[in-house]
Design an enzyme around this catalytic site. Structure first.
Site, PDB file in Angstrom:
ATOM      1  N   ASP A   1       0.832  -1.206   0.000  1.00  0.00           N
ATOM      2  CA  ASP A   1       0.000   0.000   0.000  1.00  0.00           C
ATOM      3  C   ASP A   1       0.868   1.258   0.000  1.00  0.00           C
ATOM      4  O   ASP A   1       0.550   2.244  -0.665  1.00  0.00           O
ATOM      5  CB  ASP A   1      -0.961  -0.041   1.186  1.00  0.00           C
ATOM      6  CG  ASP A   1      -1.940  -1.200   1.054  1.00  0.00           C
ATOM      7  OD1 ASP A   1      -2.661  -1.242   0.045  1.00  0.00           O
ATOM      8  OD2 ASP A   1      -1.954  -2.087   1.924  1.00  0.00           O
TER       9      ASP A   1
ATOM     10  N   GLU B   1      -7.249  -6.746  11.076  1.00  0.00           N
ATOM     11  CA  GLU B   1      -5.869  -7.256  11.159  1.00  0.00           C
ATOM     12  C   GLU B   1      -5.153  -6.709  12.398  1.00  0.00           C
ATOM     13  O   GLU B   1      -4.324  -7.394  12.997  1.00  0.00           O
ATOM     14  CB  GLU B   1      -5.086  -6.937   9.871  1.00  0.00           C
ATOM     15  CG  GLU B   1      -4.816  -5.481   9.614  1.00  0.00           C
ATOM     16  CD  GLU B   1      -4.500  -5.152   8.153  1.00  0.00           C
ATOM     17  OE1 GLU B   1      -4.743  -5.985   7.266  1.00  0.00           O
ATOM     18  OE2 GLU B   1      -4.024  -4.028   7.895  1.00  0.00           O
TER      19      GLU B   1
ATOM     20  N   HIS C   1      -7.356  -3.761  -2.054  1.00  0.00           N
ATOM     21  CA  HIS C   1      -7.544  -3.060  -0.786  1.00  0.00           C
ATOM     22  C   HIS C   1      -8.082  -1.672  -1.127  1.00  0.00           C
ATOM     23  O   HIS C   1      -7.689  -1.074  -2.133  1.00  0.00           O
ATOM     24  CB  HIS C   1      -6.177  -2.927  -0.106  1.00  0.00           C
ATOM     25  CG  HIS C   1      -6.233  -2.758   1.389  1.00  0.00           C
ATOM     26  ND1 HIS C   1      -7.383  -2.847   2.133  1.00  0.00           N
ATOM     27  CD2 HIS C   1      -5.242  -2.515   2.287  1.00  0.00           C
ATOM     28  CE1 HIS C   1      -7.100  -2.675   3.409  1.00  0.00           C
ATOM     29  NE2 HIS C   1      -5.815  -2.461   3.540  1.00  0.00           N
TER      30      HIS C   1
ATOM     31  N   GLU D   1      -3.243 -25.651  22.382  1.00  0.00           N
ATOM     32  CA  GLU D   1      -4.622 -26.153  22.500  1.00  0.00           C
ATOM     33  C   GLU D   1      -5.587 -25.278  21.681  1.00  0.00           C
ATOM     34  O   GLU D   1      -6.524 -25.776  21.054  1.00  0.00           O
ATOM     35  CB  GLU D   1      -5.047 -26.188  23.976  1.00  0.00           C
ATOM     36  CG  GLU D   1      -6.439 -26.766  24.158  1.00  0.00           C
ATOM     37  CD  GLU D   1      -6.768 -27.124  25.607  1.00  0.00           C
ATOM     38  OE1 GLU D   1      -5.826 -27.240  26.430  1.00  0.00           O
ATOM     39  OE2 GLU D   1      -7.965 -27.283  25.903  1.00  0.00           O
TER      40      GLU D   1
ATOM     41  N   GLU E   1      -1.334 -24.563  27.156  1.00  0.00           N
ATOM     42  CA  GLU E   1      -2.632 -24.088  27.644  1.00  0.00           C
ATOM     43  C   GLU E   1      -3.068 -22.801  26.947  1.00  0.00           C
ATOM     44  O   GLU E   1      -4.219 -22.388  27.053  1.00  0.00           O
ATOM     45  CB  GLU E   1      -2.550 -23.870  29.165  1.00  0.00           C
ATOM     46  CG  GLU E   1      -3.876 -23.840  29.883  1.00  0.00           C
ATOM     47  CD  GLU E   1      -4.723 -25.097  29.652  1.00  0.00           C
ATOM     48  OE1 GLU E   1      -4.192 -26.208  29.766  1.00  0.00           O
ATOM     49  OE2 GLU E   1      -5.923 -24.949  29.339  1.00  0.00           O
TER      50      GLU E   1
HETATM   51  N1  LIG Z   1      -0.897 -10.016   2.158  1.00  0.00           N
HETATM   52  C1  LIG Z   1      -2.156 -10.399   1.992  1.00  0.00           C
HETATM   53  O1  LIG Z   1      -2.448 -11.573   2.099  1.00  0.00           O
HETATM   54  C2  LIG Z   1      -3.212  -9.398   1.629  1.00  0.00           C
HETATM   55  C3  LIG Z   1      -2.889  -8.197   1.023  1.00  0.00           C
HETATM   56  N2  LIG Z   1      -3.882  -7.413   0.512  1.00  0.00           N
HETATM   57  C4  LIG Z   1      -3.538  -6.202  -0.214  1.00  0.00           C
HETATM   58  O2  LIG Z   1      -2.879  -6.586  -1.423  1.00  0.00           O
HETATM   59  C5  LIG Z   1      -1.887  -5.612  -1.795  1.00  0.00           C
HETATM   60  C6  LIG Z   1      -0.518  -6.273  -1.876  1.00  0.00           C
HETATM   61  O3  LIG Z   1      -0.176  -6.778  -0.606  1.00  0.00           O
HETATM   62  P1  LIG Z   1       0.940  -7.907  -0.401  1.00  0.00           P
HETATM   63  O4  LIG Z   1       0.820  -8.935  -1.444  1.00  0.00           O
HETATM   64  O5  LIG Z   1       0.879  -8.299   1.032  1.00  0.00           O
HETATM   65  O6  LIG Z   1       2.303  -7.149  -0.725  1.00  0.00           O
HETATM   66  P2  LIG Z   1       3.315  -6.386   0.237  1.00  0.00           P
HETATM   67  O7  LIG Z   1       2.629  -5.390   1.075  1.00  0.00           O
HETATM   68  O8  LIG Z   1       4.151  -7.397   0.936  1.00  0.00           O
HETATM   69  O9  LIG Z   1       4.155  -5.628  -0.894  1.00  0.00           O
HETATM   70  C7  LIG Z   1       5.127  -6.280  -1.571  1.00  0.00           C
HETATM   71  C8  LIG Z   1       5.340  -5.767  -2.973  1.00  0.00           C
HETATM   72  O10 LIG Z   1       5.494  -4.341  -3.018  1.00  0.00           O
HETATM   73  C9  LIG Z   1       6.720  -4.054  -3.708  1.00  0.00           C
HETATM   74  N3  LIG Z   1       7.277  -2.801  -3.244  1.00  0.00           N
HETATM   75  C10 LIG Z   1       7.437  -2.372  -1.979  1.00  0.00           C
HETATM   76  N4  LIG Z   1       7.953  -1.132  -1.957  1.00  0.00           N
HETATM   77  C11 LIG Z   1       8.162  -0.785  -3.256  1.00  0.00           C
HETATM   78  C12 LIG Z   1       8.616   0.403  -3.898  1.00  0.00           C
HETATM   79  N5  LIG Z   1       9.003   1.462  -3.196  1.00  0.00           N
HETATM   80  N6  LIG Z   1       8.650   0.423  -5.252  1.00  0.00           N
HETATM   81  C13 LIG Z   1       8.240  -0.646  -5.966  1.00  0.00           C
HETATM   82  N7  LIG Z   1       7.776  -1.783  -5.419  1.00  0.00           N
HETATM   83  C14 LIG Z   1       7.716  -1.847  -4.074  1.00  0.00           C
HETATM   84  C15 LIG Z   1       7.629  -5.226  -3.388  1.00  0.00           C
HETATM   85  O11 LIG Z   1       8.650  -5.318  -4.341  1.00  0.00           O
HETATM   86  P3  LIG Z   1      10.188  -5.533  -3.903  1.00  0.00           P
HETATM   87  O12 LIG Z   1      10.334  -6.995  -3.554  1.00  0.00           O
HETATM   88  O13 LIG Z   1      10.914  -5.148  -5.109  1.00  0.00           O
HETATM   89  O14 LIG Z   1      10.421  -4.678  -2.690  1.00  0.00           O
HETATM   90  C16 LIG Z   1       6.616  -6.389  -3.487  1.00  0.00           C
HETATM   91  O15 LIG Z   1       6.439  -6.793  -4.811  1.00  0.00           O
HETATM   92  C17 LIG Z   1      -1.978  -4.526  -0.719  1.00  0.00           C
HETATM   93  O16 LIG Z   1      -2.906  -3.573  -1.167  1.00  0.00           O
HETATM   94  C18 LIG Z   1      -2.530  -5.288   0.493  1.00  0.00           C
HETATM   95  O17 LIG Z   1      -3.159  -4.465   1.441  1.00  0.00           O
HETATM   96  C19 LIG Z   1      -5.198  -7.783   0.558  1.00  0.00           C
HETATM   97  C20 LIG Z   1      -5.568  -8.959   1.147  1.00  0.00           C
HETATM   98  C21 LIG Z   1      -4.620  -9.798   1.849  1.00  0.00           C
HETATM   99  C1  LIG Z   2      -5.174 -10.083   8.162  1.00  0.00           C
HETATM  100  C2  LIG Z   2      -4.127  -9.412   7.338  1.00  0.00           C
HETATM  101  C3  LIG Z   2      -4.559  -9.002   5.938  1.00  0.00           C
HETATM  102  O1  LIG Z   2      -5.592  -8.027   6.026  1.00  0.00           O
HETATM  103  C4  LIG Z   2      -5.118 -10.221   5.256  1.00  0.00           C
HETATM  104  C5  LIG Z   2      -4.260 -11.424   5.052  1.00  0.00           C
HETATM  105  O2  LIG Z   2      -6.283 -10.265   4.951  1.00  0.00           O
HETATM  106  C6  LIG Z   2      -3.370  -8.388   5.204  1.00  0.00           C
HETATM  107  O3  LIG Z   2      -3.392  -7.166   4.947  1.00  0.00           O
HETATM  108  O4  LIG Z   2      -2.412  -9.100   4.900  1.00  0.00           O
HETATM  109 MG   LIG Z   3      -5.081  -6.079   5.252  1.00  0.00          MG
HETATM  110 MG   LIG Z   4      -7.355  -8.579   5.103  1.00  0.00          MG
END
Ligand SMILES: NC(=O)C1=CN([C@@H]2O[C@H](COP(=O)(O)OP(=O)(O)OC[C@H]3O[C@@H](n4cnc5c(N)ncnc54)[C@H](OP(=O)(O)O)[C@@H]3O)[C@@H](O)[C@H]2O)C=CC1
Ligand SMILES: CC[C@](O)(C(C)=O)C(=O)O
Ligand SMILES: [Mg+2]
Ligand SMILES: [Mg+2]
Length: 414
Positions: free
Chosen positions: A162, A274, A186, A310, A306
């Site tokens: 984000d 979260e 998101h 569990e 505990e």
């Molecule tokens: N994690 C989850 O399970 C969930 C996430 N979301 C949403 O999905 C979206 C992605 O989340 P998620 O998959 O967790 O990813 P992350 O928040 O872990 O972000 C990782 C990605 O962002 C890139 N990144 C970070 N900083 C930079 C930058 N400055 N410039 C370019 N690339 C950058 C990373 O690349 P690099 O490796 O090159 O740093 C990597 O590819 C978000 O909107 C999140 O809120 C929604 C539901 C659940």
């Molecule tokens: C609970 C964390 C989460 O919102 C998700 C997996 O749904 C996230 O941002 O990673």
């Molecule tokens: Mg989230």
């Molecule tokens: Mg979530």
């Protein structure tokens, strides 16, 4: 109905194999063709089964109105989108998946296995670039630097962190040209626009599919032929097809059921959940209970068993399977009496904290903290350092030994 479903399942399997073939040639993983075909079969079978079930319940496939504890809500399901229809719907599209974290991995691989045309865009030679290559995305064919991927894509799936969505927006925005679709998982960037500065062009559809679970689970459920629950929303509908596209994409990335929301409701509930019971509150509650047991002379193993073992291995799965009363009824009458007495005490103590948390989400405090922290170039190391502190807490060190005694324990997974 059943024969129609099985005919479309067969056709879908054929189409899947046909569309997959060129990509498999370049995939580095030898077993990919075999696992692909298993995945496609599982997905098709799940679609067919689900379609039959829905039609016998409702007479109308795909969309259900269900009663959730007295409130009627619409639920979309993937039976309306058998693979053949899904692939046909997106036949002229390139899904440019930007970012390859937990969601990029899960959504990207699922969409690829569903036979959709997917490319990945990440920082060249960063951590995500390496991970994408390990998953079979090929530089110059299906893996590109961010800007190039956006230019090639028709549906831009912004799955950067984000904070990165905000940081990169000034470069991304000019590439989101008329006719493209902008997709998020998101509501964060759009809803907190004062802070993120993410304001999409007015001539593109802007949609959301937010899986309600980790990207890792998005993938494992798909591989099991099941699907994750996701929320869907439309922020901007230029084509008149934004909702339909969101639902189809939801199916494409591995959702089983999709629930209506808005960008605002999604981000408020998600940030709240979260920080609360899903992650923050549970770590705080486990630790508090463990500490008091230890202060009263209980051994680490007793305190861990505990508190955590569990909970996660016996009682919480019972809640997941059949609800809280089922779990209570599976425990002794002694436990039931005490838990019934103490539940309202915990509720009363916690409501003010949850109210404070909701306000902190709503007024943007949580967003600003996240943007600042995760916007640092050291965000990975900084988060890792704090998580290492948790990893070193006695409770979790004791947990490692407890887990090592499980029959299915694998040391390499620690
Ligand atoms: N994690 C989850 O399970 C969930 C996430 N979301 C949403 O999905 C979206 C992605 O989340 P998620 O998959 O967790 O990813 P992350 O928040 O872990 O972000 C990782 C990605 O962002 C890139 N990144 C970070 N900083 C930079 C930058 N400055 N410039 C370019 N690339 C950058 C990373 O690349 P690099 O490796 O090159 O740093 C990597 O590819 C978000 O909107 C999140 O809120 C929604 C539901 C659940
Ligand atoms: C609970 C964390 C989460 O919102 C998700 C997996 O749904 C996230 O941002 O990673
Ligand atoms: Mg989230
Ligand atoms: Mg979530």
């Amino acid at each position: 109905m059943a024969s129609l479903a099985s005919r479309s399942a067969t056709q879908a399997l054929r189409n899947t194999a046909r569309r997959a073939a060129p990509r498999l040639v370049s995939a580095p993983i030898k077993s990919q063709a075999a696992s692909y075909s298993l995945l496609a079969k599982a997905a098709v079978a799940a679609n067919a089964t689900s379609a039959q079930k829905t039609s016998s319940i409702e007479g109308a496939r795909g969309i259900k109105t269900l009663d959730f504890a007295g409130t009627k809500e619409v639920v979309y399901e993937r039976s309306d989108w058998p693979l053949a229809k899904l692939q046909d719907y997106f036949k002229d599209d390139t899904l440019a998946l930007i970012g390859y974290g937990s969601q990029g991995h899960g959504q990207g691989l699922n969409a690829r296995d569903n036979g959709l045309n997917v490319i990945v865009g990440v920082r060249k030679d960063g951590e995500s670039w390496k991970q994408a290559m390990e998953d079979g995305w090929v530089p110059g064919e299906t893996l590109f630097p961010i800007e190039e991927a956006i230019k090639k894509g028709t549906i831009i799936m912004n799955l950067l962190s984000d904070a990165a969505q905000s940081q990169t927006w000034h470069e991304v925005a000019p590439l989101i040209t008329k006719g493209k679709t902008l997709y998020f998982s998101h509501g964060f960037s759009i809803v907190y626009k004062e802070d993120t500065k993410v304001i999409p062009p007015s001539d593109v559809d802007v949609i959301l599919v937010a899986p309600k679970g980790s990207g890792r689970t998005v993938r494992t459920l798909f591989k099991e032929g099941r699907g994750i629950n996701s929320s869907v929303a439309v922020f901007q509908d230029v084509t008149g097809k934004a909702k339909e596209k969101a639902i189809a994409l939801g199916v494409g990335i591995g959702s089983g059921y999709m629930y209506d929301t808005t960008f605002e409701k999604e981000v408020y509930s998600d940030l709240y959940g979260e920080r609360g019971v899903l992650m923050g509150a549970i770590q705080g509650l486990f630790l508090a209970q463990y500490q008091v047991l230890r202060k009263n002379g209980h051994s680490p193993s007793e305190a861990f068993n505990e508190t955590v073992e569990e909970a996660t291995q016996s009682l919480y799965p019972l809640i997941g399977a059949k609800g809280m009363d089922y779990m209570f009824n599976a425990c002794s009458t002694t436990a039931r009496r005490g838990a019934l007495d103490w539940a309202p005490v915990f509720e009363k103590a916690n409501v003010p904290i949850f109210e404070q948390l909701y306000e902190s989400v709503k007024n943007g405090t949580e967003t600003r903290k996240s943007l600042e922290f995760n916007g640092r170039s050291t965000y990975r190391q900084d988060l890792a350092a704090e998580l290492e502190v948790i990893n070193n807490q006695e409770i979790w060190r004791a947990g490692k030994t407890v887990r090592s005694l499980r029959p299915d324990y694998k040391p390499e997974s620690e």
